[in-house]
Design a protein around this motif. Sequence first.
Motif, mmCIF file in Angstrom:
data_model
loop_
_atom_site.group_PDB
_atom_site.id
_atom_site.type_symbol
_atom_site.label_atom_id
_atom_site.label_comp_id
_atom_site.label_asym_id
_atom_site.label_seq_id
_atom_site.Cartn_x
_atom_site.Cartn_y
_atom_site.Cartn_z
ATOM 1 N N VAL A 12 0.773 -1.216 -0.372
ATOM 2 C CA VAL A 12 -0.033 -0.205 -0.040
ATOM 3 C C VAL A 12 1.155 1.179 -0.127
ATOM 4 O O VAL A 12 0.540 1.821 -0.628
ATOM 5 C CB VAL A 12 -0.759 -0.098 1.133
ATOM 6 N N ASP A 13 2.053 1.144 0.926
ATOM 7 C CA ASP A 13 3.033 2.395 0.441
ATOM 8 C C ASP A 13 3.774 2.687 -0.214
ATOM 9 O O ASP A 13 4.443 3.520 -0.488
ATOM 10 C CB ASP A 13 3.882 2.673 2.009
ATOM 11 N N ARG A 69 -6.068 3.410 -3.749
ATOM 12 C CA ARG A 69 -5.229 3.291 -3.030
ATOM 13 C C ARG A 69 -4.249 3.831 -2.142
ATOM 14 O O ARG A 69 -4.213 3.548 -0.830
ATOM 15 C CB ARG A 69 -4.797 1.323 -3.202
ATOM 16 N N HIS A 70 -3.231 4.013 -2.958
ATOM 17 C CA HIS A 70 -2.301 4.127 -2.626
ATOM 18 C C HIS A 70 -1.491 6.058 -2.382
ATOM 19 O O HIS A 70 -1.532 5.979 -0.743
ATOM 20 C CB HIS A 70 -1.079 4.030 -4.242
ATOM 21 N N TYR A 80 -4.146 6.454 0.229
ATOM 22 C CA TYR A 80 -3.502 5.613 1.622
ATOM 23 C C TYR A 80 -2.778 6.857 2.517
ATOM 24 O O TYR A 80 -2.861 7.052 3.690
ATOM 25 C CB TYR A 80 -2.939 4.172 1.589
ATOM 26 N N ASP A 104 -5.890 2.115 5.632
ATOM 27 C CA ASP A 104 -5.564 0.604 3.807
ATOM 28 C C ASP A 104 -6.691 -0.058 4.123
ATOM 29 O O ASP A 104 -6.711 -1.352 4.812
ATOM 30 C CB ASP A 104 -4.691 0.301 4.723
#
Length: 375
Positions: free
Chosen positions: A201-202, A283-284, A287, A293
């Motif tokens: 996610v990061d 999503r990224h 986040y 997330d």
Amino acid sequence: MITAADLLEGPRGRRFLLELLRQLLDDESGPGEHLHHVLFWAEYHVMRERGDAPTLVGPGTDRPEPAPSDQELADALRAAVDVADPSSVRPVHVLRALADTAAAARYWQEPDGEDVLLARAGLGPELARLARAWAGAPAVDAVVAPSDPAAPWSTVFDGDHGPEPLRSTAPGDAARALRDWRRALQAEVDAVGWRDRRRRVDARYSGEWWSTPPSGLLVTTPSVPSHGPLGVWAVEDDMGWEQATVTPVVPREGARVLVLDDADDWAAVCRRWPIDVSWTTRRHDWYRTTGRDAGWVTPDWEGVAEAYDAVCLTMRCWLRAAGTAIPVGADTASVIAGWTPGSTVWLRDPVPSADAPRAVDLVFDNDRLQWRRSD
């Protein structure tokens, strides 16, 4: 009317409190200078800890000052609040503060360092003092709760969509823009593959982060007497435009306008007309800006257009909820991102007015720090 609670709830509201305070302070002397100094070093260390601190240039920059404590930051803010006179707030101060607040919004990366600092509990009492003062100021009400919101203006910046504020629209243009947007978004969702779902996610992976209806639709905002429409002031992801054409718009009589006044209203739209974007680049991006997330949804504006002619995101909603993770379902949330506060987006083609609208050209006066007619 905006309340103190509205200004304290979300990151944009808290940032507005600081930016309006700055409008009344001298940052080269006294408490204003001290607050500027403390905030600079506090923000520098916040950004350094997460690995994106700016490069320091000038004498002594090889020996950065230590990070101020939360108490030092609170003391500096308290001293600045003590000398600020709420009665001196004018509409232009509010508009400049909103402009800086919108320009600092970042929904594709980590929050601005000052937004991080303003969320710290130690600053709560002084921010609450500011909120109580600003919420009751007539100049604030004049801007964030205009007396005639039904008299909107469209804004087109020079170099954005061309020089014409309202191009000749053929029947079906709005429906076509929504349909093309919906198809493109569905194609983006369908293109998500196994590798996308496995990506951390990061990961430094980015793409479309906004949750607004598609570009090409008519967007209007109220106007502040002698200062122009809100649309020339409070612009998220501002490109530094200094020329604009604004045009009065006569709303369709009986138009069905969906008003989004708080996070619950946004969540309700997402529940009724959801598009699952959990595995897209949002999503990224989302986040990074919210720290959350899990599942993500965004409104299906083509679906909304079947029930409403336009959607209005109020100033109150923007101040309270923009840039936050808004719960929608048990494991889904959404983000208000890319919106001009107080704007109305017309999901159906506008009906031409019997009276031809008169466009006005504006330029930004860098000496007076405000918009004015170009003639």
